[in-house]
Each structure stands twice: as structure tokens, then as C-alpha cells.
Motif scaffolding. Sequence first.
Motif, PDB file in Angstrom:
ATOM      1  N   UNK A 241       0.748  -1.054   0.066  1.00  0.00           N
ATOM      2  CA  UNK A 241       0.147  -0.111  -0.105  1.00  0.00           C
ATOM      3  C   UNK A 241       0.827   1.356  -0.151  1.00  0.00           C
ATOM      4  N   UNK A 242       0.057   2.310  -0.459  1.00  0.00           N
ATOM      5  CA  UNK A 242       0.675   3.682  -0.368  1.00  0.00           C
ATOM      6  C   UNK A 242      -0.300   4.632   0.425  1.00  0.00           C
ATOM      7  N   UNK A 243      -0.162   4.473   1.621  1.00  0.00           N
ATOM      8  CA  UNK A 243      -1.057   5.487   2.173  1.00  0.00           C
ATOM      9  C   UNK A 243      -0.814   7.147   2.082  1.00  0.00           C
ATOM     10  N   UNK A 244      -1.612   8.040   2.167  1.00  0.00           N
ATOM     11  CA  UNK A 244      -1.275   9.433   2.021  1.00  0.00           C
ATOM     12  C   UNK A 244      -2.261  10.075   2.946  1.00  0.00           C
ATOM     13  N   UNK A 245      -1.473  11.278   3.497  1.00  0.00           N
ATOM     14  CA  UNK A 245      -2.316  12.223   4.338  1.00  0.00           C
ATOM     15  C   UNK A 245      -2.121  13.645   3.912  1.00  0.00           C
ATOM     16  N   UNK A 246      -3.084  14.290   3.724  1.00  0.00           N
ATOM     17  CA  UNK A 246      -2.745  15.677   3.419  1.00  0.00           C
ATOM     18  C   UNK A 246      -3.396  16.562   4.560  1.00  0.00           C
ATOM     19  N   UNK A 247      -2.586  17.580   5.084  1.00  0.00           N
ATOM     20  CA  UNK A 247      -2.950  18.344   6.278  1.00  0.00           C
ATOM     21  C   UNK A 247      -3.188  19.560   5.705  1.00  0.00           C
ATOM     22  N   UNK A 252      -7.541  19.767  10.125  1.00  0.00           N
ATOM     23  CA  UNK A 252      -8.263  19.170   9.349  1.00  0.00           C
ATOM     24  C   UNK A 252      -6.968  18.267   8.403  1.00  0.00           C
ATOM     25  N   UNK A 253      -7.585  17.105   8.052  1.00  0.00           N
ATOM     26  CA  UNK A 253      -6.765  16.185   7.299  1.00  0.00           C
ATOM     27  C   UNK A 253      -7.583  15.324   6.081  1.00  0.00           C
ATOM     28  N   UNK A 254      -6.953  15.070   5.102  1.00  0.00           N
ATOM     29  CA  UNK A 254      -7.509  13.856   4.277  1.00  0.00           C
ATOM     30  C   UNK A 254      -6.698  13.038   4.088  1.00  0.00           C
ATOM     31  N   UNK A 255      -7.342  11.736   4.213  1.00  0.00           N
ATOM     32  CA  UNK A 255      -6.555  10.444   4.137  1.00  0.00           C
ATOM     33  C   UNK A 255      -6.873   9.780   2.771  1.00  0.00           C
ATOM     34  N   UNK A 256      -5.856   9.193   2.000  1.00  0.00           N
ATOM     35  CA  UNK A 256      -6.147   8.461   0.822  1.00  0.00           C
ATOM     36  C   UNK A 256      -5.011   7.534   0.407  1.00  0.00           C
ATOM     37  N   UNK A 257      -4.947   7.135  -0.783  1.00  0.00           N
ATOM     38  CA  UNK A 257      -3.784   6.218  -1.166  1.00  0.00           C
ATOM     39  C   UNK A 257      -4.364   5.214  -1.838  1.00  0.00           C
ATOM     40  N   UNK A 258      -3.414   4.309  -2.225  1.00  0.00           N
ATOM     41  CA  UNK A 258      -3.856   2.905  -2.967  1.00  0.00           C
ATOM     42  C   UNK A 258      -3.264   1.843  -2.277  1.00  0.00           C
ATOM     43  N   UNK A 259      -4.228   0.434  -2.322  1.00  0.00           N
ATOM     44  CA  UNK A 259      -3.748  -0.611  -1.531  1.00  0.00           C
ATOM     45  C   UNK A 259      -3.979  -1.686  -2.647  1.00  0.00           C
ATOM     46  N   UNK A 260      -2.911  -2.463  -2.918  1.00  0.00           N
ATOM     47  CA  UNK A 260      -3.020  -3.724  -3.697  1.00  0.00           C
ATOM     48  C   UNK A 260      -2.732  -5.056  -2.930  1.00  0.00           C
ATOM     49  N   UNK A 261      -3.899  -5.941  -2.894  1.00  0.00           N
ATOM     50  CA  UNK A 261      -3.723  -7.119  -2.119  1.00  0.00           C
ATOM     51  C   UNK A 261      -4.013  -8.396  -2.785  1.00  0.00           C
ATOM     52  N   UNK A 262      -3.232  -9.333  -2.619  1.00  0.00           N
ATOM     53  CA  UNK A 262      -3.336 -10.754  -3.143  1.00  0.00           C
ATOM     54  C   UNK A 262      -3.688 -11.926  -2.298  1.00  0.00           C
ATOM     55  N   UNK A 263      -4.753 -12.430  -1.944  1.00  0.00           N
ATOM     56  CA  UNK A 263      -5.408 -13.422  -1.100  1.00  0.00           C
ATOM     57  C   UNK A 263      -5.477 -14.774  -1.586  1.00  0.00           C
ATOM     58  N   UNK A 264      -4.817 -15.594  -1.048  1.00  0.00           N
ATOM     59  CA  UNK A 264      -5.002 -17.202  -1.359  1.00  0.00           C
ATOM     60  C   UNK A 264      -6.185 -17.604  -1.314  1.00  0.00           C
ATOM     61  N   UNK A 265      -6.588 -18.403  -2.426  1.00  0.00           N
ATOM     62  CA  UNK A 265      -8.009 -18.967  -2.379  1.00  0.00           C
ATOM     63  C   UNK A 265      -7.762 -20.340  -2.442  1.00  0.00           C
ATOM     64  N   UNK A 266      -8.334 -21.167  -1.482  1.00  0.00           N
ATOM     65  CA  UNK A 266      -8.448 -22.491  -1.843  1.00  0.00           C
ATOM     66  C   UNK A 266      -9.290 -23.362  -2.696  1.00  0.00           C
ATOM     67  N   UNK A 267     -10.291 -22.090  -3.382  1.00  0.00           N
ATOM     68  CA  UNK A 267     -11.134 -22.732  -4.343  1.00  0.00           C
ATOM     69  C   UNK A 267     -10.836 -22.495  -5.561  1.00  0.00           C
ATOM     70  N   UNK A 268      -9.796 -21.811  -5.837  1.00  0.00           N
ATOM     71  CA  UNK A 268      -9.558 -21.425  -7.062  1.00  0.00           C
ATOM     72  C   UNK A 268      -8.079 -20.446  -7.355  1.00  0.00           C
ATOM     73  N   UNK A 269      -8.103 -19.688  -8.271  1.00  0.00           N
ATOM     74  CA  UNK A 269      -6.871 -18.689  -8.288  1.00  0.00           C
ATOM     75  C   UNK A 269      -7.126 -17.772  -7.182  1.00  0.00           C
ATOM     76  N   UNK A 270      -5.883 -17.214  -6.906  1.00  0.00           N
ATOM     77  CA  UNK A 270      -5.657 -15.946  -5.875  1.00  0.00           C
ATOM     78  C   UNK A 270      -6.677 -14.985  -6.249  1.00  0.00           C
ATOM     79  N   UNK A 271      -7.182 -14.245  -5.374  1.00  0.00           N
ATOM     80  CA  UNK A 271      -7.841 -13.214  -5.242  1.00  0.00           C
ATOM     81  C   UNK A 271      -6.998 -11.995  -5.418  1.00  0.00           C
ATOM     82  N   UNK A 272      -7.138 -11.323  -6.615  1.00  0.00           N
ATOM     83  CA  UNK A 272      -6.497 -10.026  -6.672  1.00  0.00           C
ATOM     84  C   UNK A 272      -7.329  -8.724  -6.286  1.00  0.00           C
ATOM     85  N   UNK A 273      -7.166  -7.784  -5.472  1.00  0.00           N
ATOM     86  CA  UNK A 273      -8.199  -6.669  -5.244  1.00  0.00           C
ATOM     87  C   UNK A 273      -7.298  -5.456  -5.256  1.00  0.00           C
ATOM     88  N   UNK A 274      -8.042  -4.127  -5.542  1.00  0.00           N
ATOM     89  CA  UNK A 274      -7.551  -2.915  -5.442  1.00  0.00           C
ATOM     90  C   UNK A 274      -8.415  -1.991  -4.433  1.00  0.00           C
TER      91      UNK A 274
END
Length: 382
Positions: A241-247, A252-274
Amino acid sequence: MKRTIVAFHAAAAFGLLMTSSALAQSGWGQPLEPKAPPAPVSEPTPAPTREPAPKPTEPTRTEPNPDWADAPPTEYEQQSAENPDWVEEDEAPPVGSQRDNASGSYDIRYANRSLTMPRGMMRGTFDVVIGRREEVQGMFEPFGPTGTISTLNLGAALTIANDFEVGFSRYRMGSYPPVSLFPDYGFGGAGLISMIVAPDVKFGDMPFYARFQPLNNGVSQIALDAVVRIPTRTEVGFLMGVPMRFVASEHYAFDTGIDFSVDNNPNGPSVWSLTIPFGFVANVTDQAFVKLDSGMHFFDLSQVIGTATSGLIDGPFYFFPLGVGGGYTVEAGSTMIDVFASFRFPTLYGFTSSASEVNAETWAVTIGFNIYSPILFKGSAL
């Protein structure tokens, strides 16, 4: 010879007689009359001086009056009389090395804090989640239990170097609560020690994270996250992930960013999420704060990136969570504590390429606190 001497004496007597007669005529022979004394010279009269008024005298006491008795000497007066070098101190002298208060090292205003704690600080986290997830008939349940759900989650984190924080916790500044769906659906179940209380009692997963903050100029903050989920209950998973904070200001502050995850899946291919989180934090006072959490989650992008679907749902699936919360920061000795609560719809609105749905039946209430220690160690920066 005799005639000569007689003649000399006669001449001398005649001269003396003539001199006396002359002096008598000139007044030298008369007695002197006293002269009048000179008039005295007057000197300037000095200005009159006012004599100080006499001090009132206290009446003489014939018998002692107990109301006039002097108070017994204080310890300071007694010590001063015995030892003139003795000085009274208002505070006790420091014993050993003193530590600064946590609020003096990490801003007491929640909106003005950095994404990582100061070096040498430790944070302990605890939260209780109580909620309900709607049951979906005829659908494979990849996201854990349905119905009433309750979890207890404890975590810990430590900043071991400047801008480098590690921990076993689901809490990360600017990234809590997570927007991601799999595997906990926003109901917790992760931490250094985590217990799922309802509907069944079992242990949760243990996430380990490392965060490095390369940028913090007082207005813009950027960090890098690496998280691994140790599968004590579900499946192994990774997040970058790349978390960001703008003060915007100190309150006052704004939080945003981007997270990319990969989860193991016993029922098939891995789960890719954004995930793209969004949060707004405002300090109403220096100690009271409110939060608004939302974002967008792209779940199961297997088809999008050209691989087979994971088999969990007919993905890809997109949803928007929504949550509100608030808290208060208190100082307890040298520590600092955030007490907070939030209400959240983890999947308020979701859609696929063929359908959409509003889901207000799934909700979660979170109550917890974070405790920050003072700086535990100092030294050369790593």
C-alpha cells in the motif's frame, strides 16, 4: 674728662625731655579709648526641617495574650535557621532519566499526526466490533460467518527507527478501518491477539505490517506499507500500500492512497483486489475529533487482468463503504489515549457489470482505544 662725661649726661637728659614733650602733644601719651565692636554679618537662615512623626507605640502588655502568640516555625524556617544553604524545592528532583510525555512527542491533535509514530514510541490498540451481516441465499460464503458477529482485537506497534514502524495490528494511521472485503468483511478478526466471539468462538488472524514514511513536509505525507496476514484462521494474504495524508491545517486532514492485495484462495486462483480509501478527519477541539470514512474497493480483478475468475463470486465486484465516527484524546500521566467509536456500512453500495445493490442491512459498530507510550528509547537515527 669728668667735665666731658657730665656734659654728655646733661645733653642726653635734655634730649629725652624734649622727646617726651613732643609725644605728649601728639597724643601718644594719652590712654586709648575702647572702640565699638563691628556690626555682625547676617547669615542666611536655613529652611526649617520637618521632624518625622513619632511611631505609634504598642500598648504595653502586662500579661501574654494567646491570640498574639507566634505560629510555630515551618519546616522551611527551621531548616533555613539550622542550615542557610538549605533550599525548599517545589518539585522532587528527577530520579534517573525522565521521559517526555507522549503528547509532547506525538501531536495530541489526531488530524495533525504523521503516518508513523516518533522513533522509540509504542502503541497498543484494542477494539470491539459488534455487527450484523445479511445472509444471501444460494451464494457461496467466502467472507466468513453471517448473522450477528462480534470480535475482540488487540494489537501492538513500535517505531524502531526514524519513520519506520512495525506492528502486529489491524490498525494503521490513515488506513483504519480497512476498506478491503476479504476475508473479514470489515468485522475485525485480526490482531496480535484476536478472538471471534460470535457466532462461534475461535481465534482470528495475525497481520504483521511494516511501514516506512519517506515524505513528510508538514502538509503532504506519503508512506509505504507491506502487510502479510499470518493465517491462524483463514488464508495467507499480502498487501502493498501507499497511504497518503494531506494536512489542510492543524485541525483538518484528508487520507487516501492505494492498496493492492493478493489473497490465497483454496477454491481457485488467488484473489487480486485494489482499494482506494478516502477519509476526512477534523479536530473539533485539540482533543475531540470526528472522522468520515469511505472509498472504493475493486474485488476479484482476476478477469480484468486476464486470468480465470477466483470462483468466490461472479467478479469483478465493486463496492463503496461508508462510516462515521469520533473520539477524544486524553492524557494519562506520561501516556496518551485515543478513545473512539464508529458506525459503518461495509458494503453500502455494490455493483457488477450487470447489476447493482444498496445494502443497509450489513453494519458494524466499533468501540476501542489506542494508548501511546512516551519515547522508550533514544539514540542515533537509523
